[in-house]
Design a protein around this motif. Sequence first.
Motif, PDB file in Angstrom:
ATOM      1  N   ASP A  43      -3.716   4.644  10.928  1.00 21.68           N
ATOM      2  CA  ASP A  43      -3.908   5.755   9.875  1.00 21.68           C
ATOM      3  C   ASP A  43      -2.751   6.836   9.552  1.00 21.68           C
ATOM      4  O   ASP A  43      -2.799   7.542   8.660  1.00 21.68           O
ATOM      5  CB  ASP A  43      -5.329   6.388  10.297  1.00 21.68           C
ATOM      6  CG  ASP A  43      -6.557   5.654  10.211  1.00 21.68           C
ATOM      7  OD1 ASP A  43      -6.279   4.617   9.225  1.00 21.68           O
ATOM      8  OD2 ASP A  43      -7.219   5.518  10.816  1.00 21.68           O
ATOM      9  N   ASN A  58       0.690  -1.153   0.196  1.00 22.68           N
ATOM     10  CA  ASN A  58       0.157  -0.050   0.052  1.00 22.68           C
ATOM     11  C   ASN A  58       0.947   1.306   0.041  1.00 22.68           C
ATOM     12  O   ASN A  58       1.858   1.377   0.710  1.00 22.68           O
ATOM     13  CB  ASN A  58      -1.033  -0.091   1.214  1.00 22.68           C
ATOM     14  CG  ASN A  58      -1.897   1.096   1.273  1.00 22.68           C
ATOM     15  OD1 ASN A  58      -1.650   2.268   0.853  1.00 22.68           O
ATOM     16  ND2 ASN A  58      -3.309   0.800   1.730  1.00 22.68           N
ATOM     17  N   SER A  75       5.073  12.509   6.098  1.00 24.06           N
ATOM     18  CA  SER A  75       4.144  11.900   6.820  1.00 24.06           C
ATOM     19  C   SER A  75       3.182  11.649   6.081  1.00 24.06           C
ATOM     20  O   SER A  75       2.891  11.990   4.650  1.00 24.06           O
ATOM     21  CB  SER A  75       3.325  12.875   7.814  1.00 24.06           C
ATOM     22  OG  SER A  75       2.899  13.982   7.272  1.00 24.06           O
ATOM     23  N   LYS A  76       2.110  10.393   6.226  1.00 21.93           N
ATOM     24  CA  LYS A  76       1.106   9.838   5.446  1.00 21.93           C
ATOM     25  C   LYS A  76      -0.121   9.859   6.354  1.00 21.93           C
ATOM     26  O   LYS A  76       0.128   8.765   7.335  1.00 21.93           O
ATOM     27  CB  LYS A  76       1.718   8.764   4.679  1.00 21.93           C
ATOM     28  CG  LYS A  76       2.693   9.011   3.652  1.00 21.93           C
ATOM     29  CD  LYS A  76       3.030   7.712   2.752  1.00 21.93           C
ATOM     30  CE  LYS A  76       4.008   8.038   1.774  1.00 21.93           C
ATOM     31  NZ  LYS A  76       4.469   6.849   1.068  1.00 21.93           N
ATOM     32  N   ARG A  88       4.773   4.463  13.097  1.00 20.21           N
ATOM     33  CA  ARG A  88       3.408   4.543  13.058  1.00 20.21           C
ATOM     34  C   ARG A  88       2.896   4.701  14.083  1.00 20.21           C
ATOM     35  O   ARG A  88       2.582   3.917  15.403  1.00 20.21           O
ATOM     36  CB  ARG A  88       2.977   2.891  12.423  1.00 20.21           C
ATOM     37  CG  ARG A  88       1.482   3.057  11.983  1.00 20.21           C
ATOM     38  CD  ARG A  88       1.179   1.948  11.277  1.00 20.21           C
ATOM     39  NE  ARG A  88       1.520   1.633   9.818  1.00 20.21           N
ATOM     40  CZ  ARG A  88       0.903   2.620   8.769  1.00 20.21           C
ATOM     41  NH1 ARG A  88       0.033   3.338   9.095  1.00 20.21           N
ATOM     42  NH2 ARG A  88       1.468   2.610   7.803  1.00 20.21           N
ATOM     43  N   ASP A 131      10.570   4.562   9.828  1.00 20.98           N
ATOM     44  CA  ASP A 131       9.198   4.763  10.001  1.00 20.98           C
ATOM     45  C   ASP A 131       8.562   4.763  11.059  1.00 20.98           C
ATOM     46  O   ASP A 131       8.989   3.666  12.064  1.00 20.98           O
ATOM     47  CB  ASP A 131       8.412   4.025   8.889  1.00 20.98           C
ATOM     48  CG  ASP A 131       8.883   4.081   7.538  1.00 20.98           C
ATOM     49  OD1 ASP A 131       9.825   4.788   7.136  1.00 20.98           O
ATOM     50  OD2 ASP A 131       8.588   3.150   6.666  1.00 20.98           O
ATOM     51  N   ASN A 166      -0.590  13.572   2.544  1.00 22.22           N
ATOM     52  CA  ASN A 166       0.707  13.244   2.442  1.00 22.22           C
ATOM     53  C   ASN A 166       1.617  14.379   2.232  1.00 22.22           C
ATOM     54  O   ASN A 166       1.472  15.194   1.407  1.00 22.22           O
ATOM     55  CB  ASN A 166       1.112  12.156   1.238  1.00 22.22           C
ATOM     56  CG  ASN A 166       0.261  10.872   1.570  1.00 22.22           C
ATOM     57  OD1 ASN A 166      -0.239  10.517   2.509  1.00 22.22           O
ATOM     58  ND2 ASN A 166       0.311  10.215   0.479  1.00 22.22           N
ATOM     59  N   THR A 171      -4.155   9.275   6.718  1.00 21.21           N
ATOM     60  CA  THR A 171      -5.653   8.807   6.479  1.00 21.21           C
ATOM     61  C   THR A 171      -6.488   9.274   7.313  1.00 21.21           C
ATOM     62  O   THR A 171      -6.673   8.887   8.580  1.00 21.21           O
ATOM     63  CB  THR A 171      -5.579   7.459   6.041  1.00 21.21           C
ATOM     64  OG1 THR A 171      -4.636   6.651   5.558  1.00 21.21           O
ATOM     65  CG2 THR A 171      -7.096   6.917   5.550  1.00 21.21           C
ATOM     66  N   ASN A 185       0.704   4.107   1.123  1.00 23.47           N
ATOM     67  CA  ASN A 185       0.513   4.742   2.496  1.00 23.47           C
ATOM     68  C   ASN A 185       1.226   3.703   3.662  1.00 23.47           C
ATOM     69  O   ASN A 185       1.307   4.519   4.672  1.00 23.47           O
ATOM     70  CB  ASN A 185      -0.778   5.104   2.698  1.00 23.47           C
ATOM     71  CG  ASN A 185      -1.449   5.974   1.728  1.00 23.47           C
ATOM     72  OD1 ASN A 185      -0.882   7.038   1.329  1.00 23.47           O
ATOM     73  ND2 ASN A 185      -2.783   5.634   1.399  1.00 23.47           N
ATOM     74  N   ASP A 186       1.820   2.897   3.167  1.00 27.56           N
ATOM     75  CA  ASP A 186       2.786   2.240   4.153  1.00 27.56           C
ATOM     76  C   ASP A 186       4.084   2.206   3.895  1.00 27.56           C
ATOM     77  O   ASP A 186       4.868   1.700   4.628  1.00 27.56           O
ATOM     78  CB  ASP A 186       2.166   0.627   4.142  1.00 27.56           C
ATOM     79  CG  ASP A 186       0.708   0.464   4.631  1.00 27.56           C
ATOM     80  OD1 ASP A 186       0.355   1.237   5.405  1.00 27.56           O
ATOM     81  OD2 ASP A 186      -0.166  -0.698   4.432  1.00 27.56           O
ATOM     82  N   GLN A 243      -6.997  11.882   2.623  1.00 28.41           N
ATOM     83  CA  GLN A 243      -5.560  11.265   2.469  1.00 28.41           C
ATOM     84  C   GLN A 243      -4.584  12.473   2.306  1.00 28.41           C
ATOM     85  O   GLN A 243      -4.632  13.231   1.358  1.00 28.41           O
ATOM     86  CB  GLN A 243      -5.279  10.105   1.428  1.00 28.41           C
ATOM     87  CG  GLN A 243      -3.898   9.861   1.435  1.00 28.41           C
ATOM     88  CD  GLN A 243      -3.658   8.855   2.644  1.00 28.41           C
ATOM     89  OE1 GLN A 243      -4.508   8.065   3.077  1.00 28.41           O
ATOM     90  NE2 GLN A 243      -2.593   9.012   3.356  1.00 28.41           N
TER      91      GLN A 243
END
Length: 693
Positions: free
Chosen positions: A447, A9, A489-490, A443, A441, A501, A492, A11-12, A499
């Motif tokens: 999201d 994905n 950053s991303k 998380r 990264d 980004n 959701t 966004n991952d 979305q």
Amino acid sequence: MTAQKRAQNINDVGIAISAFDAQTIRELGFQQPIDVATQTTNFSVNQLVTSIPNFTIRGVGVNDYAINQATSVGSYVDQVFIASPAMMLFQMFDTERVEVLKGPQGTLYGRNTTGGAVLFISKSPTEEPEASVDLEIGSYGYYMVEGAVSGPLSDTVRGRLAFNTTQSDGYQENIFTGEDHGGYDRVSARAILDWTPSDSVDVRLKVHVGKDNSSLNSFNVPGVGSNDSSSGTIDTIDGVPYRDNDSKGAALTIDWDLGNLVLTSVSSYDQLDRFEYGDTDGLFADGRIDQVLISDIDQFTQELRLASNGDGPVTWVGGLYYSEDEIEDGTIYEVTGAGFPPFVFGVPSSYATLDELGNTFQQKSQSAAIFGQVEWDVADRWHLTAGLRYTQEDKELNNVTTPWRVMPGPGESGPDEVGLLFPPASFDEDFDAVSGKFGADFRLNEDILFYGSISKGFKSGGFQGTLVFSPSNIIPFDEETVLAYEVGSKMTLADGRVQLNSAFFFYDYENLQAQGTIEGGAGGVENLFALQNIGDAEVLGFEIDLTAAPTERLNLALGVGYLDAEIVDPFIAEVQPDGRPAMSPKWNLNGRAQFVVHDAGSHYWFVRGDFNFQDDVFFDIYETPFLLEDSYWLFNAAVGVTSTDGRWRAEMWGRNLGDTDYRIGGFTGGVAGPVQIFGEPRTYGVSFSYLFD
């Protein structure tokens, strides 16, 4: 997306990526690689004087018109790297996806690049039989027909055959002759066979061919012509510049599942035979200044990758890469109109005017690399990435010389005289470098992803591929490197309806390669232009990309890019400290919106619009006033109807609705004087597509 050589994905992944799927590509009317830049933040294209596109991402690109220079922004078609910018004129058709990766690349992809990578992915053969057709008809005699058939050929073999033909009369009218210039005449075809001999082996064979017999736009001189007119022509019967290019190639990809490992082999061969007769002075008069470009490019690549195949906390990929490309180039400059006496260049002739100068060479490049990347889920929320690459490149420039021709002029008689300014010469240089990447990264939740990275990109040096008057004018240039720092950053948001980004970056750019001037190179009469290291630079910037679906009927996208780019340590006198690199607009914007006007259940009516804005930008690194293109906006729109299941679609569209005059390239300082190239004027048309299954 497959930016990291595996399905993920977007966004991952802690990489700044712009991606376009097949539907978006069709809606935005992308037909050639340069079109992708219109909806990608901090992505610019300069076409200079030979219609060859030069990509720049975040201020990093090669501002040169020679075809023997590898690009700073790597372009890949179905995992195969494209060595020469001359091969970037291919037609986009039957395309599944385009991904634009920003920042240095090299720990995963074939060739190391400093600016980024653009990935073009073709549609695959399908498990079930299907066929599709796309039709477009528009202004200036334009029409496009695209089709594909796909499906199983046996229990283990699937195939797909696709073709595209694009034709038009041309939108540029010659002011004096009335002839149309810039018309399309392109035909392309591609066949893909997928073979699954066992559960663990997948084999893909792709073969493609293309022919481009388009006419070319003439250049414009200041004060004469616009984006739909010119006074330029060439020394042929009808005076229309034209192209006669043939391309072909094949690629074999094998994926072998070894259980915990996957072995991948990608082999390819591509060839381009190029002939272009171009107008370069924008004038209609006796003794015009034109150019004839004749090139033969052969490219072979081989990549082997071994990757982990599991869901554990550690994944990795390692590989070997080899490529070899040979470029044979012969350029003829028709310079009668310049009025140069032959003796100025040391040409032994009694005739009054020199008629032709040439530029011939053969270049052979070999690139070999070993690379690897490891990703580690070090904790529930933390993900680390580390990659390393060693690259060795060898380049040979052989049989470099400058042929000349002098023909009898008014009041003169006798045979044509031909010769060489100097005996053919040869050169060779080797380059090597270690580059890599480290990223982290975090998380915050499912999201929201934050990431940071430090990466180093490398682009080898080489030799100029432009006109020279002595072997001493061949000055090898060194490799360039970019050390890139990036955080982003991303997010959701709004239950998946938004979305957002963003990326902020700083580049430390050493030995920037750009077109510079060799003073007095032409016997003291004119300067020569050649790719060289013109200085060190720094780039500070950001980009924000937003997509949103506020309601079921409304879809929005907006991109904002900013660049503060400057040359901090110039190496040549023409470049000023704090000068701005070419094709680095301070601001750039893009956006699109689609609204469903009426939903009838089985089909719905819609209106769609998109725009892009480019701030003031220089086409060269000298900040020449003539080559400053002022900021401009471009607007496109469409209205149409489509079936809910996506089987058929019909629409009316218009592009450059404001009929804006905007330049996409220019040149000054040559024997033809200042010239410029404009983008397309307002166009409009209708399109229809249908899927059979």
